[in-house]
Enzyme design. Structure first.
Site, short mmCIF file in Angstrom:
data_model
loop_
_atom_site.label_atom_id
_atom_site.label_comp_id
_atom_site.label_asym_id
_atom_site.label_seq_id
_atom_site.Cartn_x
_atom_site.Cartn_y
_atom_site.Cartn_z
N HIS A 1 -15.78 18.78 35.30
CA HIS A 1 -15.78 18.08 34.23
C HIS A 1 -14.47 18.82 33.27
CE1 HIS A 1 -17.74 18.17 30.31
NE2 HIS A 1 -18.40 16.91 30.54
N ASP B 1 -20.35 26.21 37.34
CA ASP B 1 -20.74 25.30 36.11
C ASP B 1 -22.03 24.43 36.59
OD1 ASP B 1 -21.19 22.78 34.72
OD2 ASP B 1 -19.17 22.09 34.67
N GLN C 1 -25.26 20.30 35.60
CA GLN C 1 -25.88 19.18 36.49
C GLN C 1 -26.95 19.67 37.46
OE1 GLN C 1 -26.05 16.16 35.16
NE2 GLN C 1 -24.09 15.93 33.89
N LYS D 1 -29.69 18.91 28.70
CA LYS D 1 -29.62 18.39 29.62
C LYS D 1 -30.99 18.78 30.51
CE LYS D 1 -24.64 18.02 30.25
NZ LYS D 1 -24.56 16.72 30.00
N CYS E 1 -16.02 12.34 30.97
CA CYS E 1 -15.25 13.81 30.71
C CYS E 1 -14.82 14.21 32.04
CB CYS E 1 -16.24 14.75 30.19
SG CYS E 1 -16.53 14.23 28.48
#
Ligand code: PMP
Length: 417
Positions: free
Chosen positions: A122, A199, A202, A225, A365
């Site tokens: 991303h 990261d 998700q 999220k 993104c």
């Protein structure tokens, strides 16, 4: 197993209509919906004990401070972090990564050093490292993505080398759905003496993440999220690493003592949290963590695996549709990005919205991945969460079929017909 019919009752927004149809919300990779309990936590704070934290001796301030710090402990427990001192509140994943780029990257990287990311990042885990390597004279390297959506680790030893100072990778791709082998990548980073960052925007919302087992040095994710509010996120920093870091922003709350010409720093993690923090949203994120833990992250993941398998199965017969990412659900999460050659994803997204179905279209993104690896300007993406159902996937696939039929019909018609 999740009782989805029951838990859906907690999400008021799922009962609204869009364009006259019941909302089918399949844009969870962008942001999740919020249960009543999280919304109520915000109301309770503002109605019952709104006050600044850490500074007051009065009751409201102490109540707010207790709840705010309790939320930090809940997050630490959720991640299996060694202590809540490793949990730094930030606005979102992007700010967490930028914090590391500033306080660790700018301070430590030199010419000749290398930072390694993947081709599926991303922008939030790519642009900060572009800028920091540019500013310091270091080099940015990429782990390639294969056509099946998995990372190509065959030449990893030529990418992660003794020059590598940081390996920073997306845990689960927000486009391909790929779940990357973070333990293996962390080991490769540590073997050459580099730090390892994840990261987890998700992954943390969708499956159990154990930062000690993963052995990451930094890990960032966003509250919005994972059923929490916007404006609150988390940066986990390993204890051995956190002590060596200088502050990110300067001002109130991050100091211990201040003179006219100098200051000393507060303990971790408050050293990294200058100014009045996002108190209400941190507390509400703690409630989101409670909610997820009560369901059980194993069951959340199992539900999403089932939904994603079902969606892939239902999309398979549609010859016009190209689905991206790995097929093996052991290495895939609940994100299904797809392309219908000849029909712009925005047109598909608009057609589905007419039937109350929310999907995302665009580069998500991840412009380099979309443009240079998938060869597209944009894709359409359906992404699932714990409140989605197979019936909703049926509505999505049926609506998609109608949209394809419609646009193909329009395309075939001569301009005068
Ligand atoms: N990383 C990944 C993998 C993401 O999916 C996202 C959000 N789309 C981000 C980072 C950025 O999250 P935020 O906008 O909340 O900072």
């Amino acid at each position: 197993m999740l009782n989805v019919a029951h838990l859906r009752q907690d999400f008021p927004i799922l009962f609204r209509k869009v364009n006259g149809r019941p909302l089918v919300y399949l844009d969870n990779a962008a942001t999740s919906q919020k249960p009543r309990q999280v919304i109520q936590a915000l109301v309770d704070y503002y109605e019952g004990y709104n006050s600044n934290v850490h500074r007051g001796v009065h009751t409201l301030s102490m109540e707010a401070t207790d709840r705010y710090e309790e939320a930090r402990e809940k997050v630490a427990g959720f991640l299996h972090a060694p202590s809540s001192e490793c949990i730094v509140w930030v606005r979102n994943t992007t700010e967490g990564i930028n914090l590391v780029a500033h306080v660790w990257g700018l301070a430590n990287l030199r010419e000749g050093d290398e930072v390694v990311v993947t081709e599926m990042e991303h922008h939030s885990n790519l642009v900060p490292w572009q800028e920091v390597t540019k500013a310091t004279g270091a080099t940015l390297k990429l782990i390639p993505v294969k056509d099946d959506g998995l990372l190509d680790l065959s030449r990893l030893d030529t990418i992660i080398t003794p020059r590598t100072r940081l390996v920073s990778v997306i845990h689960m791709s927000n486009v391909l759905g790929t779940i990357n082998p973070v333990k293996e990548l962390g080991k490769a980073a540590h073997k050459v003496g580099a730090l390892f960052m994840v990261d987890a925007a998700q992954s943390v919302p969708h499956a159990a993440v154990d930062v000690q087992d993963m052995d990451c040095d930094f890990l960032a994710f966003s509250g919005h999220k994972m059923l929490g509010p916007t404006g609150i996120g988390v940066l986990y920093v390993k204890p051995e690493v956190v002590l060596g870091l200088e502050p990110f922003l300067w001002g109130g709350d991050m100091v211990r003592e201040v003179w006219y010409d100098r200051a000393t720093w507060n303990d971790i993690p408050w050293r990294f949290e200058a100014g009045t923090p996002n108190i209400a949203d941190a507390i509400a994120l703690g409630v989101a963590v409670d909610y997820l833990q009560a369901l059980g992250m194993k069951d959340v993941r199992a539900h999403e695996v089932q939904l994603t398998e079902y969606a892939l199965e239902r999309l398979k017969p549609l010859e016009a549709v190209t689905v991206f990412g790995p097929r093996d659900m052991n290495v895939r999460g609940g994100v299904v990005a797809f392309d219908v050659p000849g029909i712009h994803p925005h047109d598909l997204g608009t057609a589905l919205d007419q039937e109350g179905i929310a999907i995302r279209t665009g580069h998500h993104c991840a412009m380099p991945l979309t443009r240079d690896r998938l060869g597209l300007a944009a894709t359409a993406r359906a992404s699932f969460y714990l409140y989605n159902t197979e019936e909703e996937i049926d509505l999505f696939v049926d609506s998609l079929k109608r949209a394809i039929g419609y646009f193909n019909g329009v395309g075939r018609r001569s301009p005068r017909s």
